[in-house]
Scaffold this motif. Structure first.
Motif, PDB file in Angstrom:
ATOM      1  N   UNK A   1      74.391  22.411  62.901  1.00  0.00           N
ATOM      2  CA  UNK A   1      72.965  22.712  63.030  1.00  0.00           C
ATOM      3  C   UNK A   1      72.729  23.637  64.233  1.00  0.00           C
ATOM      4  N   UNK A   2      71.597  24.336  64.264  1.00  0.00           N
ATOM      5  CA  UNK A   2      71.318  25.256  65.378  1.00  0.00           C
ATOM      6  C   UNK A   2      71.283  24.555  66.732  1.00  0.00           C
ATOM      7  N   UNK A   3      71.636  25.298  67.761  1.00  0.00           N
ATOM      8  CA  UNK A   3      71.646  24.769  69.127  1.00  0.00           C
ATOM      9  C   UNK A   3      70.388  25.150  69.895  1.00  0.00           C
ATOM     10  N   UNK A   4      69.653  26.141  69.410  1.00  0.00           N
ATOM     11  CA  UNK A   4      68.418  26.544  70.076  1.00  0.00           C
ATOM     12  C   UNK A   4      67.545  27.334  69.121  1.00  0.00           C
ATOM     13  N   UNK A   5      66.236  27.097  69.192  1.00  0.00           N
ATOM     14  CA  UNK A   5      65.265  27.819  68.357  1.00  0.00           C
ATOM     15  C   UNK A   5      64.095  28.242  69.235  1.00  0.00           C
TER      16      UNK A   5
ATOM     17  N   UNK B   1      76.272  32.395  66.457  1.00  0.00           N
ATOM     18  CA  UNK B   1      75.478  33.467  65.868  1.00  0.00           C
ATOM     19  C   UNK B   1      74.052  33.503  66.420  1.00  0.00           C
ATOM     20  N   UNK B   2      73.562  34.745  66.615  1.00  0.00           N
ATOM     21  CA  UNK B   2      72.150  34.961  66.919  1.00  0.00           C
ATOM     22  C   UNK B   2      71.479  35.433  65.633  1.00  0.00           C
TER      23      UNK B   2
ATOM     24  N   UNK C   1      67.177  32.244  66.584  1.00  0.00           N
ATOM     25  CA  UNK C   1      68.027  31.059  66.433  1.00  0.00           C
ATOM     26  C   UNK C   1      69.420  31.328  66.987  1.00  0.00           C
ATOM     27  N   UNK C   2      69.960  30.360  67.720  1.00  0.00           N
ATOM     28  CA  UNK C   2      71.364  30.378  68.144  1.00  0.00           C
ATOM     29  C   UNK C   2      72.070  29.234  67.432  1.00  0.00           C
TER      30      UNK C   2
END
Length: 468
Positions: free
Chosen positions: A344-348, A285-286, A7-8
């Motif tokens: 919210x996350x930008x990439x999953x 964050x990663x 997750x980013x």
């Protein structure tokens, strides 16, 4: 099967997880200081979130409780079964001796730290009355993770142990006999073979008592680290006394106070009731999570080799679906009243592997990502991760049964895009350059299924795990 989740997530200015001095947690990575959210904080937030608990309890799934107050819980249950309060209270003295305090837990308690990494809000301080009530509660030496089955087993054994006794005769007086009494009770509790709950199966537990079995976590959780270099800042704040404002208004403001020569100087009336500062940072964050689905099922079954029932199999997609939704929608609570960093996350990226070879892509950010005129920080982080996945997968021949990608930024095309190359001279296929070029062209493209909405992603993951 191994299910890995990458997750980013970019957060606005915040202090989501702080250390003992109140500073945002950090670490060195690649020789550069990074912002950090501890794995304990991430796990506690997911486990305690109403998103996670409601999703499971609404499906009639029981969850565990992590506490030192086992004696108090058992006392309440004994009273519900008709035991006198005096006898039930005396029975608690047996349970106080279950579990030993670990050295690191003892040190954390002495330092005022929190082993679980939970965050308190600014308004969580207890009143003197609440503190006094807290001290009255009877607790075990070690904090432990119990299932409802564990608690019922303890209640059954303690009820049997105190039957026919008086409060004065429950606990053996001789130290040696008391030790044997405790061991006998712990063995009786263990022999009940109480089942565990999905949250214990996920995150595991370590208990220094033979009464309960240790559980190795099926889910590994990494500390979240920033893809960018950490920049720590300070927010200086003041709290103005409202009565000072009212007094100033009655006197006609600062100028009127100065002209009247009042004893209340401008500085005294206009000053703050208090002042201070809060440290904060902003970072992308990663986050990395790895779930061994076979270990999860084995934990529910009571260990490897035990039969797995259809009901246990049905829990896997339900629990993973609840975990994914909580991971996305529940952020750590540290200082959120002051910063409200609810992004919210930008990439999953989710990968399913038959071979249990966990691979974190943290090294994609060993060189910190930076915004440029063409790309912001998040876009640069996404590109770095995608390129790293391609490189590692090709170099090590790592295969995934499934790869799923979701990003609200519409970055699906980046998976099929090839890096731009400078014009090259035509090389002989037998030359070193020619062979290198031929090998690069022979590398298989990574197959990734992309999703335009997060619910579709969750539905797909649940499906490959056996869900509807």
């Amino acid at each position: 099967m191994l299910l890995e989740i990458h997750v980013l997530q970019n957060h606005a200015p915040s202090n989501l997880n702080r250390d003992d001095t109140g500073s945002p947690k950090d670490c060195m990575f690649g020789g550069i200081q990074r912002a950090r959210i501890s794995s304990q904080c991430l796990k506690q937030r997911i486990r305690s979130s109403t998103i996670f608990t409601d999703a499971l309890t609404n499906a009639s799934v029981e969850l565990g409780i992590r506490t030192r107050e086992l004696p108090e819980i058992v006392r309440e249950k004994l009273r519900e079964r008709g035991m006198s309060d005096e006898l039930a209270k005396a029975a608690m003295e047996i349970l106080v001796r279950i579990g030993k305090k670990e050295k690191k837990e003892k040190a954390a308690e002495e330092e005022g730290g929190d082993e679980e990494g939970e965050e308190e809000s600014e308004d969580d301080e207890e009143s003197p009355e609440e503190e006094a009530e807290e001290k009255k509660r009877v607790k075990t030496k070690q904090i432990m993770f119990f299932s409802p089955g564990d608690i019922n087993a303890v209640t059954d054994i303690i009820e049997k142990e105190v039957k026919g006794k008086t409060p004065d005769t429950i606990l053996e007086k001789d130290p040696k006999k008391r030790k044997n009494q405790l061991k006998r009770i712990e063995i009786a509790i263990r022999d009940k073979k109480a089942g565990i709950t999905p949250d214990i199966a996920l995150f595991g537990r370590m208990i220094t008592s033979i009464a309960f079995r240790n559980v190795d976590a099926a889910m590994q959780v990494a500390h979240a680290i920033s893809t960018n270099e950490m920049a720590q800042e300070f927010d200086f704040y003041t709290a103005v006394d409202d009565r000072n404002r009212e007094r100033m208004a009655r006197k006609g403001g600062d100028e009127a106070v100065a002209k009247e020569g009042s004893e209340d100087t401008i500085e005294e009336d206009a000053g703050a009731g208090m002042m201070g500062d809060i440290e904060f940072t902003s970072a992308c964050f990663y986050k990395y999570f790895s779930l061994d689905t076979d270990a999860f099922m084995a934990n529910l079954a009571g260990g490897k080799g035990n039969p797995i029932t259809p009901a246990m199999r049905a829990l896997l997609p339900l629990v993973v679906g609840a975990f994914l939704e909580t991971l996305v929608f529940a952020s750590p609570t540290g200082k959120q009243n002051s910063f409200a960093a609810h992004q919210l996350p930008d990439a999953i990226l989710i990968e399913a592997r038959e071979k249990k070879i966990p691979v974190s892509y943290a090294n994609a950010f060993i060189e910190p990502c930076r915004p440029s005129t063409r790309k912001d920080l998040v876009a640069a982080s996404i590109d770095a991760m995608i390129n790293h996945v391609k490189t590692i997968s090709a170099a090590y021949g790592i295969e995934s049964r499934e790869r799923f990608w979701f990003s609200p930024r519409g970055t699906a095309a980046a998976w099929s895009a090839k890096p731009a190359k400078e014009p090259e001279k035509k090389e002989d296929a037998t030359s070193n350059q020619g062979r290198k070029k031929k090998d690069e062209e022979a590398k298989p493209e990574i197959s990734v299924e992309t999703f335009s909405t997060f619910p579709d992603l969750v539905k797909k993951v649940k499906k490959i795990l056996g869900g509807a």
